[in-house]
Design an enzyme around this catalytic site. Structure first.
Site, PDB file in Angstrom:
ATOM      1  N   HIS A  78       0.863  -1.190   0.000  1.00  0.00           N
ATOM      2  CA  HIS A  78       0.000   0.000   0.000  1.00  0.00           C
ATOM      3  C   HIS A  78       0.898   1.239   0.000  1.00  0.00           C
ATOM      4  CE1 HIS A  78      -2.813   3.095   1.269  1.00  0.00           C
ATOM      5  NE2 HIS A  78      -3.806   2.266   0.968  1.00  0.00           N
ATOM      6  N   GLU A 144      -3.871   2.699  -7.260  1.00  0.00           N
ATOM      7  CA  GLU A 144      -4.294   3.850  -6.451  1.00  0.00           C
ATOM      8  C   GLU A 144      -3.448   5.070  -6.787  1.00  0.00           C
ATOM      9  OE1 GLU A 144      -6.269   2.606  -2.579  1.00  0.00           O
ATOM     10  OE2 GLU A 144      -4.183   2.124  -2.260  1.00  0.00           O
ATOM     11  N   GLY A 150      -7.034   9.037   0.322  1.00  0.00           N
ATOM     12  CA  GLY A 150      -7.416   9.748   1.544  1.00  0.00           C
ATOM     13  C   GLY A 150      -7.760  11.214   1.347  1.00  0.00           C
ATOM     14  N   SER A 186     -10.264   7.829  -2.996  1.00  0.00           N
ATOM     15  CA  SER A 186     -11.419   8.751  -3.019  1.00  0.00           C
ATOM     16  C   SER A 186     -12.724   8.106  -3.510  1.00  0.00           C
ATOM     17  CB  SER A 186     -11.121   9.991  -3.864  1.00  0.00           C
ATOM     18  OG  SER A 186     -10.063  10.738  -3.320  1.00  0.00           O
TER      19      SER A 186
HETATM   20  P1  PGA Z   1      -9.443   6.445   0.505  1.00  0.00           P
HETATM   21  O1  PGA Z   1      -8.240   5.436   0.784  1.00  0.00           O
HETATM   22  O2  PGA Z   1     -10.627   5.651   0.062  1.00  0.00           O
HETATM   23  O3  PGA Z   1      -9.661   7.151   1.825  1.00  0.00           O
HETATM   24  O4  PGA Z   1      -8.974   7.386  -0.558  1.00  0.00           O
HETATM   25  C1  PGA Z   1      -7.942   4.435  -0.131  1.00  0.00           C
HETATM   26  C2  PGA Z   1      -6.768   3.620   0.331  1.00  0.00           C
HETATM   27  O5  PGA Z   1      -5.923   4.142   1.083  1.00  0.00           O
HETATM   28  O6  PGA Z   1      -6.647   2.443  -0.021  1.00  0.00           O
END
Ligand code: PGA
Length: 225
Positions: A78, A144, A150, A186
């Site tokens: 991650h 991602e 986030g 997101s």
């Molecule tokens: P998020 O996080 O949905 O808050 O953007 C995704 C992730 O960290 O896998």
């Protein structure tokens, strides 16, 4: 479409118990904080883990414990862990081998900046896929984009489409396997229908929105109806 709920380091014991009761009838993959994992034994949900340790020492999370908890998926690489140098290329390879040996499916997270070319993604894929003696088809990929993790931003759907199609094509052409490719960053109940309608995403990795049970149920209903 696979729905993966990554709680990161959130929710109190009281909140997680209520969450567990509310989510029992939903076919999702749950990744609570490690100390809460033993609470998830009663539902249609599938248990996943946010991590596994690459060492055998105090404070780690062993693959044996994950097997006994019936964990089916584990996140590897991650961005938040790569970024603090916890999941280096070598550690990522070790974890993936260890998980596959124990019949747990690794979700290899790969990230880049949206305006980049594909070089960084290629490096992250090649690091793992060049390993010998592993069953490559068992690895799931989660794409991602860094800026969306986030941050709850408006998702650039054209960018997502381009990246996911690139990843699928690159892996098929270079490694002759068709891996499932998920999207994360997101994701919420307002953008999930558009993501589904791209028809190329095999699942969603959801952080912030996964903490609110009503939001999770909205997302689930939009994906499954
Ligand atoms: P998020 O996080 O949905 O808050 O953007 C995704 C992730 O960290 O896998």
């Amino acid at each position: 479409m696979l729905i993966i709920l990554n709680h990161k380091m959130n929710l109190t014991i009281k909140e997680i118990k209520a969450y567990e009761e509310a989510i029992r009838d939903y076919n999702v993959v749950l990744m609570p904080q490690t100390p809460y994992m033993g609470l998830f034994t009663n539902g249609k949900y599938i248990l996943g883990s946010q991590c596994i340790s690459e060492y055998n020492a105090t404070g780690g999370v062993s693959v044996d414990a994950l097997v006994h908890l019936n964990v089916k998926y584990v996140l590897v690489g991650h961005f938040e862990r790569r970024n603090i140098n916890r999941d280096t290329d070598e550690i990522i390879k070790f974890k993936i081998k260890e998980l596959l040996k124990n019949n747990i499916l690794p979700i290899l997270c790969i990230s880049d900046n949206e305006e980049n070319n594909h070089l960084s993604l290629i490096n992250q894929i090649d690091n793992v896929f060049k390993m010998n003696e592993i069953n490559l088809s068992k690895i799931l990929i989660a794409y991602e984009p860094i800026n969306y993790i986030g941050t709850n931003q408006n998702i650039n759907l054209n960018m997502v489409k381009e990246k996911i199609l690139f990843i699928k094509k690159y892996i098929t052409e270079n490694y002759s396997t068709n891996n499932q490719v998920l999207y994360g960053g997101s994701v919420n109940s307002n953008n999930v229908t558009e993501l589904k309608e791209l028809k190329i995403i095999d699942g969603l990795l959801i952080g912030s929105a996964s903490l609110n049970i009503n939001e999770v149920i909205n997302i689930y209903n939009k994906i499954n109806n």
